[in-house]
Design a protein around this motif. Structure first.
Motif, PDB file in Angstrom:
ATOM      1  N   PHE A 123       0.788  -1.224   0.006  1.00 47.16           N
ATOM      2  CA  PHE A 123      -0.051  -0.095   0.032  1.00 47.16           C
ATOM      3  C   PHE A 123       0.883   1.229  -0.112  1.00 47.16           C
ATOM      4  N   GLN A 128       2.864   6.205   2.617  1.00 47.17           N
ATOM      5  CA  GLN A 128       1.405   7.017   3.287  1.00 47.17           C
ATOM      6  C   GLN A 128       0.531   6.121   3.923  1.00 47.17           C
ATOM      7  N   TRP A 129       0.150   5.365   3.425  1.00 46.19           N
ATOM      8  CA  TRP A 129      -1.179   4.409   4.232  1.00 46.19           C
ATOM      9  C   TRP A 129      -0.498   3.899   5.111  1.00 46.19           C
ATOM     10  N   TRP A 142      -0.714   6.535   7.975  1.00 49.22           N
ATOM     11  CA  TRP A 142      -2.237   6.643   8.365  1.00 49.22           C
ATOM     12  C   TRP A 142      -2.552   5.422   9.304  1.00 49.22           C
TER      13      TRP A 142
END
Length: 432
Positions: free
Chosen positions: A146, A149-150, A153
């Motif tokens: 993924f 960034q993800w 998060w």
């Protein structure tokens, strides 16, 4: 009829949410360790050379990442540690002034002192370390699928879980103290706490703080760089395999913390255990520095000593300071620990060099880093031995055994038997 807070089940419900409080933060704390290649990878890679991990044969291709140098990467951990150091000391003092909500160790100590204190600390550590363990097992795979960034998060959402748990445990703590009729008493005692009282904390406390700081100066900076160290020194390890081995420090801690807590609750001898786990950490860093013994042996060994250290050192603080100053004492201990850890991260970063273009850090640099870890461990041994000497002269509270102490002494130590903080100007001595 007993109120709910008097039942053993109530304090274990408090413990459950207290454990969940730091699960997400511990998961996020070690994300850079798992993705160290990506953090230190090149900002751009020539076409056709990009790769997101180490090849199976141990050679390296160009890794695209944030372009950080080893010094900048370790500075990330230092910034975290120093920020934490400032926050926890202020929070600890405010907690003693306003009550004991929102401080994990303070709540654990309040509800389990004289009962299953080391077990409670062990379980808290285990849940926290579960976050670290899951990070080492799954983060690299998640990032490969993924992206960075993800992945970050996802860590943020876990931190939100911790915030919700903090609100829940705060409510349970407040309701429970009211049911026990202790809320007003604690508030009244807390009003006596002054920032100047820090200088009145006993010598045993300061030696205990130094013992904790020097021990963690070796563990946390090592784990931060362990994945890359394993790939650079030992052949044939992929990024994922190196992460698994580095995570064994926390795997061992996760499995052992509760059992070690029960053991120390039963036998006591916290000061002896503090010396022992520090002494047994010496050969771990010596093997890492001077031999090619399989790294898994060393990370498991470090996890074992870490489990005993956490279960013996932190639960000793409530035994040497008054209840009303416990938040300040815990916050100050964590602050000193984090200042030390941050400085160690900065030193390690400079030892490992400043060139991000080096795909493989020279082994002599890694050896110097391990020698620095050895130096911290030796300082930890010196501090813990001094702690035992002083403790023996002042009644042997830390090394009191369950069988050797009178029943009334097991649940009530000198720090609590004396006035919490006497306002009489003629009584300016040690609080213990």
């Amino acid at each position: 009829m007993a109120v709910a807070a008097e039942r053993g089940s109530y304090r274990f419900v408090v413990l459950l949410f207290n454990c969940l409080l730091t699960f997400g933060s511990y998961f996020c704390f070690d994300i850079p360790s798992v993705l160290q290649e990506q953090f230190q990878g090149n900002l751009t890679c020539p076409t056709g050379t990009h790769h997101n991990s180490t090849r199976h044969n141990g050679t390296l291709e160009c890794v695209e990442g944030l372009g950080m140098t080893p010094a900048q990467y370790n500075l990330l951990y230092a910034i975290y540690a120093w920020t934490n150091a400032v926050v926890v000391i202020l929070a600890g003092f405010l907690i003693d002034k306003l009550g004991n909500r929102f401080v994990q160790n303070r709540i654990t100590a309040f509800w389990f002192k004289g009962k299953e204190l080391a077990l409670a600390f062990g379980l808290t550590l285990s849940f926290s370390r579960l976050g670290s363990v899951l990070n080492f097992f799954f983060t690299q795979q998640f990032e490969a699928k993924f992206g960075m960034q993800w992945t970050l998060w996802g860590g943020t959402l876990l931190c939100v879980l911790g915030f919700v748990s903090a609100l829940t445990v705060s409510a349970l703590d407040k309701v429970g103290m009211k049911q026990l009729g202790l809320d007003g008493v604690i508030q009244q005692e807390s009003k006596k706490v002054r920032i100047q009282d820090i200088r009145r904390l006993p010598l045993r406390y300061w030696l205990l703080v130094l013992t904790i700081m020097f021990f963690y100066n070796g563990v946390f900076p090592f784990v931060a760089d362990a994945s890359k160290f394993i790939q650079d020194k030992y052949s044939g390890y992929s990024q994922q395999a190196a992460a698994y081995i580095a995570g064994a420090v926390y795997d061992s801690s996760l499995l052992l913390s509760a059992a070690v807590g029960i053991l120390i609750d039963y036998v006591g001898l916290r000061g002896v255990f503090a010396v022992g786990c520090a002494a047994l950490t010496l050969p771990v860093f010596a093997l890492l520095a001077f031999t090619f013994v399989p790294p898994l042996v060393c990370t498991v060994g470090l996890g074992i000593t870490y489990s005993f250290a956490a279960a013996s050192m932190w639960p000793s603080i409530p035994l040497v300071v008054p209840q009303a100053t416990l938040g300040t004492a815990m916050g100050l201990a964590t602050s000193v620990q984090m200042v030390g850890v941050g400085l160690s991260n900065v030193i390690v970063g400079h030892i490992l060099g400043t060139k991000s273009s080096e795909l493989k850090i020279p082994l002599w640099r890694w050896q110097q880093m391990m020698i620095f870890m050895l130096a911290n461990t030796i300082a930890c041994i010196a501090a813990s031995v001094s702690l035992n000497v002083v403790d023996k002269k002042q009644g042997g509270t830390l090394n009191r055994t369950r069988k050797g102490a009178p029943a009334e002494q097991e649940d009530r130590d000198p720090a609590d038997a004396a006035p919490l903080l006497d306002d009489d100007p003629g009584n300016e001595g040690s609080v213990s």
